[in-house]
Design an enzyme around this catalytic site. Structure first.
Site, PDB file in Angstrom:
ATOM      1  N   HIS A  40       0.808  -1.222   0.000  1.00  0.00           N
ATOM      2  CA  HIS A  40       0.000   0.000   0.000  1.00  0.00           C
ATOM      3  C   HIS A  40       0.839   1.269   0.000  1.00  0.00           C
ATOM      4  CE1 HIS A  40      -2.405  -3.194   2.073  1.00  0.00           C
ATOM      5  NE2 HIS A  40      -3.314  -2.792   1.197  1.00  0.00           N
ATOM      6  N   CYS A  62      -4.046  16.145  18.269  1.00  0.00           N
ATOM      7  CA  CYS A  62      -5.221  15.608  17.590  1.00  0.00           C
ATOM      8  C   CYS A  62      -6.164  16.755  17.242  1.00  0.00           C
ATOM      9  CB  CYS A  62      -5.916  14.584  18.487  1.00  0.00           C
ATOM     10  SG  CYS A  62      -7.425  13.899  17.764  1.00  0.00           S
ATOM     11  N   CYS A  65      -9.756  16.303  18.783  1.00  0.00           N
ATOM     12  CA  CYS A  65      -9.804  16.590  20.225  1.00  0.00           C
ATOM     13  C   CYS A  65      -9.693  18.084  20.486  1.00  0.00           C
ATOM     14  CB  CYS A  65      -8.687  15.855  20.956  1.00  0.00           C
ATOM     15  SG  CYS A  65      -8.873  14.054  21.013  1.00  0.00           S
ATOM     16  N   CYS A  85      -1.488  10.639   9.456  1.00  0.00           N
ATOM     17  CA  CYS A  85      -1.792   9.939   8.207  1.00  0.00           C
ATOM     18  C   CYS A  85      -0.817  10.403   7.127  1.00  0.00           C
ATOM     19  CB  CYS A  85      -3.230  10.214   7.780  1.00  0.00           C
ATOM     20  SG  CYS A  85      -3.667   9.500   6.172  1.00  0.00           S
ATOM     21  N   CYS A  88      -2.766  12.278   3.878  1.00  0.00           N
ATOM     22  CA  CYS A  88      -3.338  13.624   3.896  1.00  0.00           C
ATOM     23  C   CYS A  88      -2.780  14.499   5.013  1.00  0.00           C
ATOM     24  CB  CYS A  88      -4.857  13.557   4.016  1.00  0.00           C
ATOM     25  SG  CYS A  88      -5.428  12.807   5.555  1.00  0.00           S
ATOM     26  N   CYS A  93      -5.663  10.961  17.542  1.00  0.00           N
ATOM     27  CA  CYS A  93      -5.259  10.133  18.681  1.00  0.00           C
ATOM     28  C   CYS A  93      -5.354   8.659  18.304  1.00  0.00           C
ATOM     29  CB  CYS A  93      -6.117  10.443  19.901  1.00  0.00           C
ATOM     30  SG  CYS A  93      -7.885  10.513  19.588  1.00  0.00           S
ATOM     31  N   HIS A 101      -9.536   8.789  17.152  1.00  0.00           N
ATOM     32  CA  HIS A 101      -9.788   9.580  15.948  1.00  0.00           C
ATOM     33  C   HIS A 101      -8.953   9.110  14.761  1.00  0.00           C
ATOM     34  CE1 HIS A 101     -11.359  12.856  18.790  1.00  0.00           C
ATOM     35  NE2 HIS A 101     -12.385  12.420  18.083  1.00  0.00           N
ATOM     36  N   HIS A 114      -6.120   5.515   3.079  1.00  0.00           N
ATOM     37  CA  HIS A 114      -5.462   6.323   4.120  1.00  0.00           C
ATOM     38  C   HIS A 114      -5.060   5.382   5.256  1.00  0.00           C
ATOM     39  CE1 HIS A 114      -6.651  10.577   2.852  1.00  0.00           C
ATOM     40  NE2 HIS A 114      -7.221   9.777   1.934  1.00  0.00           N
ATOM     41  N   CYS A 199      15.587   8.877  24.711  1.00  0.00           N
ATOM     42  CA  CYS A 199      14.408   9.145  25.532  1.00  0.00           C
ATOM     43  C   CYS A 199      14.603   8.625  26.950  1.00  0.00           C
ATOM     44  CB  CYS A 199      13.162   8.534  24.896  1.00  0.00           C
ATOM     45  SG  CYS A 199      13.238   6.736  24.663  1.00  0.00           S
ATOM     46  N   HIS A 746       9.422   3.270  24.429  1.00  0.00           N
ATOM     47  CA  HIS A 746       9.641   4.709  24.554  1.00  0.00           C
ATOM     48  C   HIS A 746       9.481   5.109  26.010  1.00  0.00           C
ATOM     49  CE1 HIS A 746       9.947   8.849  23.377  1.00  0.00           C
ATOM     50  NE2 HIS A 746       8.737   9.141  23.813  1.00  0.00           N
TER      51      HIS A 746
END
Length: 814
Positions: A40, A62, A65, A85, A88, A93, A101, A114, A199, A746
């Protein structure tokens, strides 16, 4: 007829879809190193659309949100798990959040896919259609190009995005505060740039930046020509000595500069390059920018800083006596150097803030004699109890220990566990030969305890010293040898120290010469870290050595070793000279006294009543309860009681003319670990990473941790800085969270921005009791902030308490 090459017979699509089969770890989702070749990629990535979208929207927020403007407890609720994404540029989130979302965006009906998204914190690439993680190495170049662009964009736009988010918070805050008649506080938190898989370093430094006591004490010693007043013990009958300290070491200076710069929040994210490079010079293992363990990083950092400070104090004491040598120093000078040095080394700010003390008490069941071992700790490693169904024991094994447990139940309160009975067979089968030899050595050390001994903490034999350290040790040794007998020397040379490096791990550069040990190890626990070598440490493992009654020798122990361990290497300013040192060259950090006056009833007494756990409870209190529970040493773990052996030998000599030496008498015994000195800042380490046989796994079970922790039920009745019946309260102010799996994860931090405790600051900086410390400060609740490298987010208290904690930072409030 032309024949095709068989190597080209397979279509190109079939070649791309073929991927190796690698077994998955039960707690890991990233075992496949080569990644997936996704079909893809060609249709689900648009570089131009992504660039246009991120220029018009907030970074790592987000958008849905943000539109909803949901507030909780007066704060804007925004998740840090943001996925972008690649078609786009939509930022939403993740599927683990409440709104999901990003997943809803994928499921929306569109003509083009997407399905490929990227996490803006961990940079993990995911395809919803394949339901697999993607790798930039196994796909088209466009995937690697867009990831590189996004990472560069993140470092540039993080500050402006956060400032715009904070404006939304301030709008809501101002409205609420106007109604309440209050004022809105500025948050003193600053992001830290990720230098490349750092991190683990950033999360720890965020918590240290919020350790206000650390910054206060470092302000006292930051300049050269700082005066330090050393008060010797009353037994020495010496006057206080004022010494002039030289400039701090390079790592200490870099740490001070870093902590000072963290307060300048208006300047945006801070690069930790200077501090990190200084640390890499001391510990070359961090040079490769690979994923490391936060707890291990914390130990290396504090160990190295403490070494620089003790050398600094040591040099100032020698300078006050005109830098004497073993030839020029007389007996009186040696005694003064030892007396001042004994107290001087304790005045470094690392010891004053982070160091506590554990006491291991062992009592013989036959003669009721008690021995104690005092062991300093930088943190306490707590095992996480997992919900597993245990196999039923055979009746023979049950009956073997039932009588002892029933008869002793009424005599001694508290949880009693039988040591080394329920070990998994797999762990026994796959344990290395070095682990077995270490276990045998530890058992022998425990058995050598007896009531007639005073035992203290012994450290690594191979110690790195500079010129002043060697001179200091020479002065101590020359004085100590005058009071030592050949028998004492033979006993001390028989002592061996422990190495924390596993046989399977490869030491780095200068670490190969002398392996890690030293003061700043965990008080217990497997130091198994993700993406790094394994450092297994057994729970409550202590090092023992005999101590004579010579006062001069005790002073020598307190001052000789100013180089903690060989973990701090690579410093070009110091001479690398490793010598095997006997007991007189080892640092006795805290004075260990044998508790001869203890009765069996009071030997295991705590400051307050024991903590009562509930069914299936998994909390910090239950972990501490398990850590400090009483153990029965029996079977293969019996105690070699020298007092019983001595009595048997005496009886044989009285009843027989033979002078045959009696074999050691092994007896059942009780053992318990309790805290005997509480630090100003308590660090708790949850052991989430384990080695089960030949595999590695992570314990993902949530552990409840309180905002206010009472440590009194886990402290001995003789705790040095607490009284029986008093509470020992600690307030939570920092969390290091590890998300992800063993092989890829992380680290983030939750820090509490609060008003510094004036009483606690005065108590720690002046090293004396301050009137009013008995009552906890009536401080404001403070504000929690979630920090992921350069990303900062104000979060409610409930969000911080739901974190998958790995390290917890508590400061004493009562």
């Amino acid at each position: 007829m032309r024949v095709k090459d068989p190597t080209k017979a397979l279509p190109e699509k079939a070649k791309r879809s073929k991927r190796p089969t690698v077994p998955h770890d039960e707690d890991s989702s990233d075992d496949i190193a080569v990644g997936l070749t996704c079909q893809h990629v060609s249709h689900a990535i648009s570089v131009n659309h992504v660039k246009r979208a991120i220029a018009e929207n907030l970074w790592s927020v987000c958008s849905e949100c943000l539109k909803e403007r949901r507030f909780y407890d007066g704060q804007l609720v925004l998740t840090s798990d943001i996925w972008l994404c690649l078609k786009c540029g939509f930022q939403g989130c993740g599927k683990n959040s409440e709104s999901q979302h990003s997943l809803k965006h994928f499921k929306s009906s569109r003509t083009e896919p997407h399905c490929i998204i990227i996490n803006l914190s961990t940079w993990i690439i995911w395809c919803y259609e394949c339901d697999e993680k993607l790798s930039t190495h196994c796909n088209k170049k466009v995937l690697a190009q867009i990831v590189d662009f996004l990472q560069k964009h993140a470092s540039k736009t993080q500050t402006s995005a956060f400032s715009r988010i904070m404006k939304l918070c301030e709008e809501k805050c101002e409205t609420d505060e106007i109604q309440k008649g209050g004022k809105c506080r500025n948050l003193s938190v600053r992001g830290i740039t990720n230098l490349g898989n750092t991190c683990f370093f950033n999360a720890v430094m965020q918590n240290l930046a919020q350790t206000y006591t650390l910054t206060d004490l470092m302000n006292e010693i930051k300049e050269s020509s700082t005066k330090l007043k050393i008060f010797p013990s009353s037994d020495s009958q010496l006057d206080p000595l004022v010494v002039e300290l030289s400039r701090p070491g390079p790592l200490t200076s870099a740490l001070f500069l870093f902590l000072h710069s963290m307060k300048e929040t208006e300047k945006g994210p801070l690069s930790p390059k200077v501090l990190f490079n200084q640390l890499c010079q001391k510990a070359p293992r961090f040079k490769d920018f690979q994923q490391q363990d936060s707890q291990e990083l914390l130990h290396y950092l504090l160990d190295a800083v403490r070494t620089e400070e003790t050398k600094r104090i040591q040099a100032s004491i020698l300078k006050a006596f005109n830098n004497p040598t073993t030839k020029t120093a007389d007996d009186e000078t040696r005694k003064k150097v030892k007396a001042y040095g004994k107290e001087g080394v304790k005045m470094n700010f690392i010891d004053r803030i982070f160091i506590g003390e554990l006491t291991s008490t062992v009592m013989c069941e036959e003669c009721a004699n008690i021995s104690t071992v005092k062991d300093p700790f930088i943190d306490i490693s707590l095992p996480i109890i997992e919900e597993r169904v245990s196999k039923p024991l055979l009746w023979g094994r049950m009956n073997k220990y039932r009588s002892l447990r029933e008869t002793d139940h009424d005599r001694y309160s508290g949880n009693v566990t039988i040591e080394n009975i329920h070990q998994p067979r797999a762990a026994k089968k796959h344990s290395s030969s070095k682990d077995k030899s270490q276990l045998i050595h530890d058992r022998k050390c425990i058995r050598k305890l007896s009531s007639g001994e005073t035992v203290t903490y012994q450290k690594n034999e191979n110690l790195e010293m500079n010129g002043d350290s060697l001179m200091f040790a020479s002065l101590m040794n020359s004085e100590s040898r005058l009071n030592e007998s050949p028998t004492d020397d033979s006993e001390k040379e028989a002592s061996h120290s422990e190495s924390n490096v596993d046989a399977d791990s490869e030491p780095s550069e200068s670490e190969s010469a002398s392996k890690q040990t030293g003061l700043f190890r965990s008080s217990s626990g497997s130091g198994v870290q993700p993406d790094g070598p394994l450092y297994p440490l057994s729970a409550g493992k202590l090092l023992y050595t005999k101590e004579t009654d010579s006062g001069d020798k005790e002073m020598a122990e307190a001052i000789s070793e100013l180089r903690l361990s060989s973990t701090v290497t690579g410093d070009q300013d110091f001479d690398r000279e490793n010598q095997p040192l006997n007991i007189s060259n080892n640092l006795c950090f805290l004075e260990g006294k044998h508790l001869r006056s203890y009765s069996p009833q009071n030997a295991f007494q705590t400051l307050s009543q024991s903590y009562i756990t509930t069914s299936k409870e998994c909390s910090i209190q239950s972990c501490l309860y398990q850590f400090t529970s009483m153990e029965l040493l029996m079977g293969n773990n019996k105690l070699l009681c020298e007092n019983c052996t001595k009595n048997k030998q005496k009886y044989q000599e009285e009843t027989s003319f033979a002078e045959k030496k009696v074999e050691g008498v092994y007896t059942n015994a009780r053992k318990q670990l309790l805290i005997s000195a509480v630090p100003a800042v308590l660090i708790l380490h949850l052991k989430r990473f384990h080695q089960a046989g030949l595999s590695l796994r992570k314990v993902n079970r949530h552990v409840d941790f309180p905002l206010m922790l009472d440590l009194a039920p886990f402290c001995s009745a003789t705790c040095k800085n607490a009284s029986v019946g008093d509470k020992v309260l600690y307030g939570l102010y920092g969390i290091v969270e590890h998300s992800g799996s063993m092989r890829e994860g992380h680290y983030t931090a939750y820090v509490k921005v609060r008003t510094p405790s004036r009483k606690l600051s005065e108590h720690n900086t002046k090293k004396k009791n301050v009137p009013g410390l008995k009552a906890a400060d009536n401080e404001s609740a403070g504000q929690w902030v979630h920090v992921s490298d350069t990303y900062l987010q104000v979060v409610p208290e409930s969000r911080a308490l739901s974190a998958q904690a790995y390290l917890l930072f508590y400061e004493r409030v009562l």
